[in-house]
Write an enzyme that holds these catalytic residues in place. Structure first.
Site, PDB file in Angstrom:
ATOM      1  N   GLU A  75      -0.014 -12.555  -1.937  1.00  5.50           N
ATOM      2  CA  GLU A  75      -1.438 -12.509  -2.270  1.00  5.50           C
ATOM      3  C   GLU A  75      -1.792 -13.624  -3.240  1.00  5.50           C
ATOM      4  O   GLU A  75      -1.185 -13.720  -4.316  1.00  5.50           O
ATOM      5  CB  GLU A  75      -1.772 -11.165  -2.940  1.00  5.50           C
ATOM      6  CG  GLU A  75      -1.538  -9.962  -2.053  1.00  5.50           C
ATOM      7  CD  GLU A  75      -1.940  -8.653  -2.744  1.00  5.50           C
ATOM      8  OE1 GLU A  75      -2.483  -8.687  -3.862  1.00  5.50           O
ATOM      9  OE2 GLU A  75      -1.690  -7.597  -2.135  1.00  5.50           O
ATOM     10  N   GLU A  80      -9.145  -9.865   3.227  1.00  5.14           N
ATOM     11  CA  GLU A  80      -9.490  -8.470   2.921  1.00  5.14           C
ATOM     12  C   GLU A  80     -10.813  -8.384   2.169  1.00  5.14           C
ATOM     13  O   GLU A  80     -11.013  -9.044   1.137  1.00  5.14           O
ATOM     14  CB  GLU A  80      -8.366  -7.835   2.079  1.00  5.14           C
ATOM     15  CG  GLU A  80      -8.659  -6.393   1.689  1.00  5.14           C
ATOM     16  CD  GLU A  80      -7.456  -5.613   1.195  1.00  5.14           C
ATOM     17  OE1 GLU A  80      -6.330  -6.139   1.236  1.00  5.14           O
ATOM     18  OE2 GLU A  80      -7.649  -4.468   0.758  1.00  5.14           O
ATOM     19  N   ASP A  87       5.453  -6.977   2.609  1.00  2.00           N
ATOM     20  CA  ASP A  87       4.728  -7.448   1.420  1.00  2.00           C
ATOM     21  C   ASP A  87       5.689  -7.785   0.290  1.00  2.00           C
ATOM     22  O   ASP A  87       6.608  -7.010  -0.005  1.00  2.00           O
ATOM     23  CB  ASP A  87       3.795  -6.327   0.919  1.00  2.00           C
ATOM     24  CG  ASP A  87       2.343  -6.595   1.220  1.00  2.00           C
ATOM     25  OD1 ASP A  87       1.971  -7.773   1.386  1.00  2.00           O
ATOM     26  OD2 ASP A  87       1.589  -5.610   1.291  1.00  2.00           O
ATOM     27  N   SER A 136       0.842  -1.204   0.000  1.00  2.00           N
ATOM     28  CA  SER A 136       0.000   0.000   0.000  1.00  2.00           C
ATOM     29  C   SER A 136       0.875   1.251   0.000  1.00  2.00           C
ATOM     30  O   SER A 136       0.395   2.344  -0.296  1.00  2.00           O
ATOM     31  CB  SER A 136      -0.918   0.010   1.220  1.00  2.00           C
ATOM     32  OG  SER A 136      -0.185  -0.232   2.407  1.00  2.00           O
ATOM     33  N   LYS A 194       4.505 -11.487   3.184  1.00  2.00           N
ATOM     34  CA  LYS A 194       3.085 -11.681   2.834  1.00  2.00           C
ATOM     35  C   LYS A 194       2.947 -11.782   1.319  1.00  2.00           C
ATOM     36  O   LYS A 194       3.544 -10.973   0.594  1.00  2.00           O
ATOM     37  CB  LYS A 194       2.233 -10.530   3.380  1.00  2.00           C
ATOM     38  CG  LYS A 194       0.750 -10.686   3.037  1.00  2.00           C
ATOM     39  CD  LYS A 194      -0.119  -9.767   3.862  1.00  2.00           C
ATOM     40  CE  LYS A 194      -0.155  -8.337   3.427  1.00  2.00           C
ATOM     41  NZ  LYS A 194      -0.618  -8.116   2.034  1.00  2.00           N
TER      42      LYS A 194
HETATM   43  O1  KIV Z   1      -0.475  -3.382   1.493  1.00  2.00           O
HETATM   44  C1  KIV Z   1      -1.153  -3.360   2.532  1.00  2.00           C
HETATM   45  O2  KIV Z   1      -1.141  -2.400   3.310  1.00  2.00           O
HETATM   46  C2  KIV Z   1      -1.975  -4.510   2.826  1.00  2.00           C
HETATM   47  C3  KIV Z   1      -2.996  -4.396   3.921  1.00  2.00           C
HETATM   48  C4  KIV Z   1      -4.120  -3.574   3.455  1.00  2.00           C
HETATM   49  C5  KIV Z   1      -3.448  -5.720   4.420  1.00  2.00           C
HETATM   50  O3  KIV Z   1      -1.853  -5.523   2.177  1.00  2.00           O
END
Ligand code: KIV
Length: 264
Positions: free
Chosen positions: A114, A181, A84, A46, A112
């Protein structure tokens, strides 16, 4: 206060103790969140939107996330740091391992990714290489072009079934955490109670083990429209530390998110 690990979050789940987490991208906010006792911080992609001013997360690179992870990790004493993996950095297990190494060296403790059960082999390879994994299902923003926009996922019976199967498969492959999400609250509750691993929701109702918010949403400084599932804790609490404490308390009590901040 003790350092948070994945085992800490598993204990929280076992004890039925709901926990709040938040995104962080720099040392100043990461230190404040850590000092306020936020158990886990996500260096989310994000950052492409809130730090870089992009329309989506697709332009974020592994170097961008590694840079922000290193800023966050220098300031944190106890919070668990998740980072991420950006768009197309885990398209093969080999690329995932090579790119995850950059984030782990920058100070992440968990990466993380997706996507659904097609990622199970990648999860197994990462775990074998010593990289803990948080899976992310539902509205996965890196797939915005496949979804045709930022839309609630899991509303049809087929989609809901697919999400349940993906969640189970990713847990079985070794994922230690799951982010859900923008899915209907009853589905998120059902998935959460069916899994042994902690589930962290965003726009997924109050039935998950934990919650996460993009920090800009929690402080009411999101550029453009604030998502319906967010709440401006800063305007309610008056200062940053009080806002973070209010967020943690409201998650712990189950008051946040409310029904009007959830989807059905
Ligand atoms: O990139 C991010 O901030 C996220 C959250 C919204 C879970 O993946």
């Amino acid at each position: 206060m003790a350092k948070t690990t994945l085992s800490t979050l598993r204990e929280y789940k076992k004890d039925g103790r709901r926990f709040g987490t938040i995104t962080a991208y720099d040392a100043a906010f990461a230190r404040l969140f850590d000092e306020c006792g936020v158990p886990a911080l996500l260096v989310g992609d994000s950052l492409g939107m809130v730090m870089q001013g992009r329309e989506s997360t697709l332009g974020v690179t592994i170097e961008d996330v590694a840079y922000h992870t290193s800023c966050v990790s220098r300031a944190v004493a106890n919070s668990l740091i998740l980072a991420d993996m950006p768009f197309m950095t885990y398209d093969t297990p080999e690329n995932a391992c090579r790119n995850a190494a950059l984030l782990m060296r920058a100070g992440a403790s968990v990466v993380k990714i997706e996507g659904g059960s097609w990622l199970c082999h990648t999860v197994e390879c990462l775990i074998r290489c010593g990289v803990p994994v948080c899976a992310h299902l539902g509205l996965t923003p890196q797939s915005v072009n496949v979804f045709g926009g930022y839309k609630i996922q899991g509303r049809s019976a087929d989609q809901a079934q697919q999400l349940k199967e993906d969640a189970r498969a990713l847990q079985d492959a070794g994922a230690g955490l799951l982010v859900l999400e923008c899915v209907p609250a009853p589905l998120a509750r059902e998935i959460t109670s069916s899994l042994a691993i902690p589930v962290i929701g965003i726009g997924a109702g109050s039935g998950t083990d934990g919650q996460i918010l993009v920090m800009h949403d929690a402080f009411g400084i999101t550029p453009g429209r604030t998502p319906r599932f967010a709440r401006n804790f800063l305007s309610e609490a008056g200062d940053l530390r009080a806002a973070v404490k209010l967020y943690l308390d409201e998650v712990a009590s189950g008051a946040f998110p409310s029904e009007s901040q959830s989807f059905f």
